[in-house]
Design an enzyme around this catalytic site. Sequence first.
Site, PDB file in Angstrom:
ATOM      1  N   HIS A  35      40.986  18.839  33.398  1.00 41.38           N
ATOM      2  CA  HIS A  35      39.909  17.849  33.276  1.00 41.38           C
ATOM      3  C   HIS A  35      38.811  18.422  32.399  1.00 41.38           C
ATOM      4  O   HIS A  35      38.566  19.624  32.416  1.00 41.38           O
ATOM      5  CB  HIS A  35      39.338  17.503  34.656  1.00 41.38           C
ATOM      6  CG  HIS A  35      38.580  16.223  34.661  1.00 41.38           C
ATOM      7  ND1 HIS A  35      37.243  16.164  34.370  1.00 41.38           N
ATOM      8  CD2 HIS A  35      38.995  14.950  34.865  1.00 41.38           C
ATOM      9  CE1 HIS A  35      36.857  14.899  34.415  1.00 41.38           C
ATOM     10  NE2 HIS A  35      37.891  14.140  34.718  1.00 41.38           N
ATOM     11  N   GLU A  80      44.839  11.622  38.491  1.00 39.03           N
ATOM     12  CA  GLU A  80      46.031  10.872  38.109  1.00 39.03           C
ATOM     13  C   GLU A  80      47.282  11.284  38.889  1.00 39.03           C
ATOM     14  O   GLU A  80      48.218  10.504  39.017  1.00 39.03           O
ATOM     15  CB  GLU A  80      46.292  11.038  36.601  1.00 39.03           C
ATOM     16  CG  GLU A  80      45.150  10.623  35.713  1.00 39.03           C
ATOM     17  CD  GLU A  80      44.936   9.121  35.660  1.00 39.03           C
ATOM     18  OE1 GLU A  80      44.930   8.493  36.728  1.00 39.03           O
ATOM     19  OE2 GLU A  80      44.778   8.597  34.551  1.00 39.03           O
TER      20      GLU A  80
HETATM   21  N1  ACO Z   1      48.775  21.197  30.957  1.00 41.55           N
HETATM   22  C1  ACO Z   1      48.902  22.316  30.201  1.00 41.55           C
HETATM   23  N2  ACO Z   1      47.889  22.842  29.485  1.00 41.55           N
HETATM   24  C2  ACO Z   1      46.707  22.203  29.540  1.00 41.55           C
HETATM   25  C3  ACO Z   1      46.509  21.043  30.300  1.00 41.55           C
HETATM   26  C4  ACO Z   1      47.607  20.539  31.024  1.00 41.55           C
HETATM   27  N3  ACO Z   1      47.494  19.448  31.771  1.00 41.55           N
HETATM   28  N4  ACO Z   1      45.230  20.631  30.163  1.00 41.55           N
HETATM   29  C5  ACO Z   1      44.630  21.487  29.326  1.00 41.55           C
HETATM   30  N5  ACO Z   1      45.532  22.442  28.943  1.00 41.55           N
HETATM   31  C6  ACO Z   1      45.273  23.563  28.050  1.00 41.55           C
HETATM   32  C7  ACO Z   1      45.229  23.115  26.594  1.00 41.55           C
HETATM   33  O1  ACO Z   1      46.495  23.130  26.001  1.00 41.55           O
HETATM   34  C8  ACO Z   1      44.278  24.105  25.989  1.00 41.55           C
HETATM   35  O2  ACO Z   1      44.987  25.295  25.759  1.00 41.55           O
HETATM   36  P1  ACO Z   1      44.673  26.195  24.438  1.00 41.55           P
HETATM   37  O3  ACO Z   1      43.223  26.594  24.586  1.00 41.55           O
HETATM   38  O4  ACO Z   1      45.634  27.335  24.544  1.00 41.55           O
HETATM   39  O5  ACO Z   1      44.919  25.292  23.274  1.00 41.55           O
HETATM   40  C9  ACO Z   1      43.287  24.383  27.130  1.00 41.55           C
HETATM   41  O6  ACO Z   1      43.972  24.085  28.336  1.00 41.55           O
HETATM   42  C10 ACO Z   1      42.034  23.540  27.035  1.00 41.55           C
HETATM   43  O7  ACO Z   1      42.416  22.185  26.864  1.00 41.55           O
HETATM   44  P2  ACO Z   1      41.483  21.097  26.171  1.00 41.55           P
HETATM   45  O8  ACO Z   1      42.367  20.062  25.551  1.00 41.55           O
HETATM   46  O9  ACO Z   1      40.450  21.738  25.321  1.00 41.55           O
HETATM   47  O10 ACO Z   1      40.752  20.494  27.402  1.00 41.55           O
HETATM   48  P3  ACO Z   1      40.053  19.089  27.461  1.00 41.55           P
HETATM   49  O11 ACO Z   1      38.859  19.232  28.311  1.00 41.55           O
HETATM   50  O12 ACO Z   1      39.834  18.516  26.102  1.00 41.55           O
HETATM   51  O13 ACO Z   1      41.200  18.217  28.136  1.00 41.55           O
HETATM   52  C11 ACO Z   1      42.439  16.755  29.445  1.00 41.55           C
HETATM   53  C12 ACO Z   1      41.108  17.503  29.308  1.00 41.55           C
HETATM   54  C13 ACO Z   1      42.638  15.868  28.220  1.00 41.55           C
HETATM   55  C14 ACO Z   1      42.398  15.892  30.686  1.00 41.55           C
HETATM   56  C15 ACO Z   1      43.604  17.781  29.517  1.00 41.55           C
HETATM   57  O14 ACO Z   1      43.406  18.628  30.638  1.00 41.55           O
HETATM   58  C16 ACO Z   1      44.969  17.118  29.574  1.00 41.55           C
HETATM   59  O15 ACO Z   1      45.522  16.814  28.520  1.00 41.55           O
HETATM   60  N6  ACO Z   1      45.533  16.876  30.809  1.00 41.55           N
HETATM   61  C17 ACO Z   1      46.801  16.189  30.915  1.00 41.55           C
HETATM   62  C18 ACO Z   1      46.607  14.666  30.808  1.00 41.55           C
HETATM   63  C19 ACO Z   1      45.920  14.082  32.041  1.00 41.55           C
HETATM   64  O16 ACO Z   1      46.218  14.442  33.176  1.00 41.55           O
HETATM   65  N7  ACO Z   1      45.007  13.137  31.773  1.00 41.55           N
HETATM   66  C20 ACO Z   1      44.237  12.453  32.834  1.00 41.55           C
HETATM   67  C21 ACO Z   1      42.858  13.046  32.945  1.00 41.55           C
HETATM   68  S1  ACO Z   1      41.930  12.357  34.277  1.00 41.55           S
HETATM   69  C22 ACO Z   1      41.290  10.927  33.623  1.00 41.55           C
HETATM   70  O17 ACO Z   1      40.957  10.813  32.474  1.00 41.55           O
HETATM   71  C23 ACO Z   1      41.197   9.760  34.511  1.00 41.55           C
END
Ligand code: ACO
Length: 361
Positions: free
Chosen positions: A244, A303
């Site tokens: 998140h 989610e």
């Molecule tokens: N699985 C694996 N790796 C992850 C995940 C995940 N679910 N989430 C983040 N990471 C990793 C990224 O790959 C990144 O790694 P890196 O630094 O080596 O490139 C690091 O963690 C940071 O990720 P960001 O994308 O910078 O984090 P951000 O705050 O932008 O993302 C998000 C938040 C989009 C929710 C992300 O955690 C994600 O994609 N989760 C999966 C999709 C999901 O569950 N979405 C629903 C969110 S809840 C809502 O909106 C209602």
Amino acid sequence: MSEGLEGVVAARTVLSDVDGQNGRLVIRGYALDELAGRVSFEDVAHLLFDGFFEAGPADFRPALGAARARVFAEVAALDEGLAGRDPVEAVRALVARLPDGDDLATALALVAAPAVFTPAVLRVRAGLAPVAPDPALSHAADVLRMLRGAPASDAEAEALDTYLVTVCDHGLNASTFAARVVASTWAGLTSSVLAGLSALKGPLHGGAPGPVIEMLDAIGTAANARPWIETALDRGDRLMGFGHRIYRVRDPRADALKRAVRRLAETTNTAPGRLALAEGVEAAALAILRQRKPDRPLDTNVEFYTALLLEALGLPPAAFTCVFAMGRVAGWIAHAREQRLGGKLIRPQSVYVGPLPRAAA
Ligand code: ACO
């Protein structure tokens, strides 16, 4: 410049506060646990709207019931071609038929719209006739009745109601921000809700629970969780339902929904094995994410248990985002009104990194 506006504060709000360090969500002065499973979606929508319209209805539930009955007229425009599209696209097309406006009648129609249009889209996709709303029922009970063509049990209606309350508002998330940007131009509530719905569609925001079900189905047994997750992460996939932007600890909504799934399983005998599988997958995912990303706390988000709850209610994964919109629409509207009444045009700047024009010869 901040990529993805991370850490940027872009609005002042009385609506909700997301405390990412302590895993706390406050909605208009109430902790989520004081609302989820305790008050109805109608009550919480009324709470969110309080003070943002000239005169509110004395009783919100019949007013919302009447709005459901009113917007059902738009379902006549739903043909098989439209119903065959992604349900978010079909619901969005029907919402776009509603006139723009800033008054309470427009707001009530927009809250009613995803609740009425989603069951209609699902039924037409299945070759069934849409079922008209029953304004006397609660919002959640009516959604399930319109979907199935038969009344839902009290336990099922309560579970959906808890879900709608849990997701009704959540700070300046991507869809709410989109809704506020549109409201800041004075475009009208329907335009704001269409922007919110479009942003919610993406899998990084509200589109994740469908893929959570695909992941659970592909994993199949708790014993297979570790190897499956390791392989997915080696491929560079993200695990849906984890991580998140704001929460650095567990999303409090995940626990509210997990409790609701458990209650539903106890009272209706729905898929207890599914919950055990989900818990196994969750434990494996958290352990592996901690190992692989020690510097980036990644925990369960809303989610993951949304997927389980909506599945237990018999909703198809393709419709999960539309059901999310049924709850979040209340937040979009309240934020749009707050922006319209007290905000300024949202117009940030960009850094130009393209080529410069050649000097004139
Ligand atoms: N699985 C694996 N790796 C992850 C995940 C995940 N679910 N989430 C983040 N990471 C990793 C990224 O790959 C990144 O790694 P890196 O630094 O080596 O490139 C690091 O963690 C940071 O990720 P960001 O994308 O910078 O984090 P951000 O705050 O932008 O993302 C998000 C938040 C989009 C929710 C992300 O955690 C994600 O994609 N989760 C999966 C999709 C999901 O569950 N979405 C629903 C969110 S809840 C809502 O909106 C209602």
